[in-house]
Design an enzyme around this catalytic site. Structure first.
Site, PDB file in Angstrom:
ATOM      1  CG  ASP A  62      -1.985   1.174   1.210  1.00 21.89           C
ATOM      2  OD1 ASP A  62      -2.217   1.537   0.190  1.00 21.89           O
ATOM      3  OD2 ASP A  62      -2.191   1.391   2.414  1.00 21.89           O
ATOM      4  CD  GLU A 107      -0.392   5.300  -3.993  1.00 23.94           C
ATOM      5  OE1 GLU A 107       0.184   5.895  -2.906  1.00 23.94           O
ATOM      6  OE2 GLU A 107      -1.074   4.218  -4.117  1.00 23.94           O
ATOM      7  CG  ASP A 109      -8.029   4.668   0.526  1.00 21.81           C
ATOM      8  OD1 ASP A 109      -7.919   3.253   0.460  1.00 21.81           O
ATOM      9  OD2 ASP A 109      -7.361   5.314   1.145  1.00 21.81           O
TER      10      ASP A 109
HETATM   11  C1  GLC Z   1      -4.767   3.201   2.957  1.00 17.44           C
HETATM   12  C2  GLC Z   1      -5.300   2.013   2.037  1.00 17.44           C
HETATM   13  C3  GLC Z   1      -6.237   1.338   2.733  1.00 17.44           C
HETATM   14  C4  GLC Z   1      -5.723   1.082   4.318  1.00 17.44           C
HETATM   15  C5  GLC Z   1      -5.274   2.282   5.130  1.00 17.44           C
HETATM   16  C6  GLC Z   1      -4.388   1.761   6.199  1.00 17.44           C
HETATM   17  O1  GLC Z   1      -5.905   4.277   3.142  1.00 17.44           O
HETATM   18  O2  GLC Z   1      -5.792   2.445   1.010  1.00 17.44           O
HETATM   19  O3  GLC Z   1      -6.608   0.236   2.081  1.00 17.44           O
HETATM   20  O4  GLC Z   1      -6.796   0.364   5.046  1.00 17.44           O
HETATM   21  O5  GLC Z   1      -4.283   2.940   4.085  1.00 17.44           O
HETATM   22  O6  GLC Z   1      -3.469   0.992   6.034  1.00 17.44           O
END
Ligand code: GLC
Length: 748
Positions: free
Chosen positions: A406, A409, A480
């Site tokens: 995650d 980017e 998200d």
């Molecule tokens: C980001 C991710 C989400 C995750 C969060 C905490 O917002 O896109 O899926 O739950 O981080 O890790």
């Protein structure tokens, strides 16, 4: 800028072009794949998407014909003109794509005074202003041209008339149609013309811009301020062929473990061992089949990657072993940001070896993410990827079976990283501006390769950010989203376009990640989710819970019905997955990919197909109990009532809350499992077959669903034929234990 074409040289399948002011090159990679190149940055830039030399020997003819230099293969004719204008025709001389020669016509030029005036009230301007990029292609559009692909972009399926940017972006606002960029950069699109199609892959991982006919009805523009002019042109008889060609260059999704196609339960905010156990027990006690529970950042010790919190988990290994014994495969999140803290082993190792990105002066670059002050591994370098890959031994030792990447980017809490932060492209010094769009790609690659080395099973990696080619390493989700009906509608478009962009294994957070879902929205979302490659319910911390049992009996019953349907259909999904692994043709398809000649499906945003035989027409509107469904030509069966419907038109389908209009195309034999709580439980005991039509044929694939044994022939390929009510089975390949029983259940 190129000037007159003065001379050319042919070297095998490569044509070097000497213009008055600049050199360029056309390279024939196959009959139908043409590379167009002009150096602006230089030759030593790694593609990242294309990792092996891909060239097929083929017949190429080059000749001056009047003003143009004409390059012919057996399938395409390319005309190169002064100014490096390049036009593509098919072998019969039919125009595919022509470079635009006219002046650009900016939609609107806004004087600075007006701009300042409007900005006072918060107006922003994002209309095509006719800006030319250093590297640019302006190509003609014809009446009726439709454009598909470009990854996870918002809006509608057909990207014509819209404008986008490729710059991997984590924007927490609700994703809206006018967003130009989201998490993924896939600069590949397919243009479907009235009677032909072609694809273009602009292989440039700097920030790139795509105006697909917003500025003008007559042309589209793509360009960049960095990198080279380097694009691939794909000719093909149909869009499937174009996708097959694009993925032959950038790679295909490898066959995944079977359980990854099962149901996944997740949320940010399962803080303790007790909570995770509670979720696991409830999934089983509420009879919701499930194969995986995801561990979001809560499991870590102070958000330090490759650690496990000892306060909230008495014994993490035991907890994961208990979940595993219940049939769950734990998936754990790993972010790229490494906490900057002396004495923390990951930071110490990385710092000692110089593995983190630096500022232009060579000091460690620090920004803020979950752990606070953090540093960023430079995944563009092989030694950093190898180091990072090996770190996953920690997770495997805990009992983790999949890794979720995650924030890659890369995202930070202070907006985008400065352009001049130093990142490497292998051993060439580059910068953030150049490497931003491939940061997630390289992280996923490090993770995939590390897991492959350490574990015998097919790696399961989920990534949020990606670039073209990431499909070789990771599956994805659309980031998200929010619990909004508009985002449920968007889900269908994003799933379809990611597939059209060669990134097929994708899902959306079922129920919505941000804001609070309702029971009706969750119910309609699971009806889309159960047909999505990645089938995961995920939700943000601080938001209302959305596990299937938290509402009422009816919501739970319907949710269970659709999760069970997915499990029954898993053998079909796995077959479709194998087709994707072999050909690149996505699992989830917009109808236009199957029926591209049918004008009615070119702008169809609310139906999709799984493989070529299952059509899903989900309800995407609150309160809707009937749905207008378009069925393309052919004979279809309503999956629920088994009623036969002639395609080639619209019909109004009943869509009660517990029903998602679902159709099976005549001619398939749907393979199905019995009910099960998780895939490894009973997958090889019995296979049921439902034949749709009196005479049908179907090829079915079976293997252990876990390791790479299939590469050495450990798999079965069955050919089922139903003729006059009789099932005939022949083995096209036999290398794995056969099903305990195969039963022809029904013929419709
Ligand atoms: C980001 C991710 C989400 C995750 C969060 C905490 O917002 O896109 O899926 O739950 O981080 O890790």
């Amino acid at each position: 800028m190129f000037g007159k074409l003065l001379d050319y040289k042919v070297k095998g399948q490569e044509v070097q072009l000497y213009f008055e002011h600049k050199e360029a090159k056309i390279e024939v990679l196959s009959n139908k794949i043409i590379r167009v190149f002009a150096a602006y940055q230089g030759e030593g830039v790694n593609s990242c998407a294309i990792e092996e030399e891909k060239k097929e020997a083929c017949h190429v003819e080059v000749a001056r014909e009047g003003e143009a230099l004409v390059i012919r293969t057996d399938a395409v004719m390319i005309q190169v003109w002064d100014g490096f204008f390049v036009d593509f025709y098919d072998a019969r001389g039919r125009l595919l794509s022509k470079q635009y020669r006219g002046e650009r016509t900016p939609l609107c030029v806004i004087p600075d005074s007006l701009r300042a005036f409007m900005e006072q009230e918060g107006h922003t301007f994002d209309i095509g202003d006719g800006r030319d990029y250093k590297i640019q292609q302006v190509r003609e559009l014809e009446d009726g041209d439709c454009i598909y692909g470009l990854g996870d972009k918002t809006g509608v399926l057909n990207k014509r008339y819209y404008e986008y940017e490729m710059w991997n972006t984590d924007n927490p606002d609700p994703h809206e149609d006018h967003f130009k960029a989201l998490y993924k950069s896939i600069p590949f699109f397919i243009t479907l013309k009235k009677n032909a199609c072609y694809g273009i892959f602009f292989d440039n991982h700097n920030k790139t811009y795509f105006d697909m006919g917003k500025e003008s009805e007559d042309y589209y523009v793509f360009g960049s301020e960095g990198g080279n002019l380097e694009f691939y042109f794909f000719a093909g008889d149909n869009m499937k062929e174009i996708i097959a060609e694009y993925t032959s260059l950038t790679g295909r999704m490898p066959l995944p473990q079977l359980w990854t196609l099962g149901y996944h339960q997740s949320r940010w905010g399962y803080e303790t061992e007790e909570e995770i156990r509670y979720i696991a027990e409830n999934l089983r006690s509420h009879d919701i089949p499930c194969d995986s529970i995801h561990f979001d950042i809560d499991y870590m010790d102070g958000y330090r990657v490759f650690t496990w919190n000892k306060e909230t988990y008495k014994d993490s290994k035991q907890a994961l072993a208990d979940l595993t014994a219940m049939g769950f495969k734990p998936v754990a999140i790993i972010d790229p940001g490494v906490k900057k803290e002396d004495g923390y082993y990951v930071y110490d190792e990385g710092r000692e070896n110089g593995y983190f990105a630096t500022d232009a002066e060579g000091n460690e670059y620090v920004n803020t993410v979950w752990p606070g002050e953090s540093v960023f591994p430079d995944f563009g370098r092989k030694e950093v990827r190898d180091w990072w890959g090996k770190k996953h031994q920690f997770l495997l030792d805990q009992g983790v079976r999949g890794v979720w990447n995650d924030m890659n980017e890369p995202a930070s809490f202070n907006g985008p990283l400065p352009d001049d932060v130093v990142f490497y492209d292998e051993d060439r010094r580059a910068d953030h501006a150049e490497m931003h769009n491939v940061y997630g790609h390289n992280m996923a690659k490090a993770t995939y390769e590390g897991l492959k080395e350490l574990d015998k099973r097919r790696p399961f990696v989920i990534t949020r950010a990606c670039y073209s080619g990431s499909q070789k390493y990771a599956v994805g989700w659309t980031g998200d989203n929010q619990s909004l009906w508009t985002h449920l509608r968007l889900a269908v478009v994003q799933l379809c376009n990611c597939g059209m962009s060669g990134f097929p294994f994708i899902g959306t957070d079922i129920g919505g990640f941000g804001s609070d879902t309702t029971k009706e929205l969750l119910t309609r979302w699971v009806q889309v989710g159960c047909f999505s490659p990645l089938f995961r319910n995920h939700c943000a911390k601080g938001r209302a819970s959305q596990e299937p049992w938290v509402f009422d009996e009816e919501t739970l019953r319907i949710y269970r019905k659709f999760v069970k349907l997915r499990y029954r259909l898993l053998p079909y999904f796995y077959d479709v997955c194998r087709e994707t692994a072999l050909t690149g043709i996505p699992m989830i398809r917009p109808l236009v990919l199957e029926y591209e000649k049918d004008e009615n499906v070119r702008n169809l945003n609310d139906e999709f197909m799984v493989g070529d035989h299952l059509l899903v027409a989900p309800v995407l509107e609150q309160g809707q109990r009937k749905k207008l469904v378009y069925l393309p030509e052919g004979v279809w069966y309503d999956y629920w009532t088994k009623e036969q419907i002639m395609g080639g038109g619209y019909h109004i389908a009943d869509a009660p809350l517990d029903g998602c209009p679902l159709y099976v195309k005549q001619g398939v034999i749907l393979p199905m499992y019995q009910e099960m709580d998780y895939v490894s439980e009973k997958k090889d005991e019995v296979l049921f077959l439902e034949a749709y039509g009196a005479n049908t044929r179907y090829v079915h694939y079976q293997d252990n669903g876990e390791d790479f044994g299939f590469e050495a022939g450990e798999y079965n390929e069955y050919e089922f034929q139903v003729e006059d009510g009789q099932l005939k089975t022949s083995m096209l390949h036999e290398g794995y234990t056969r099903y305990g029983r195969i039963e022809l259940k029904k013929i419709y």
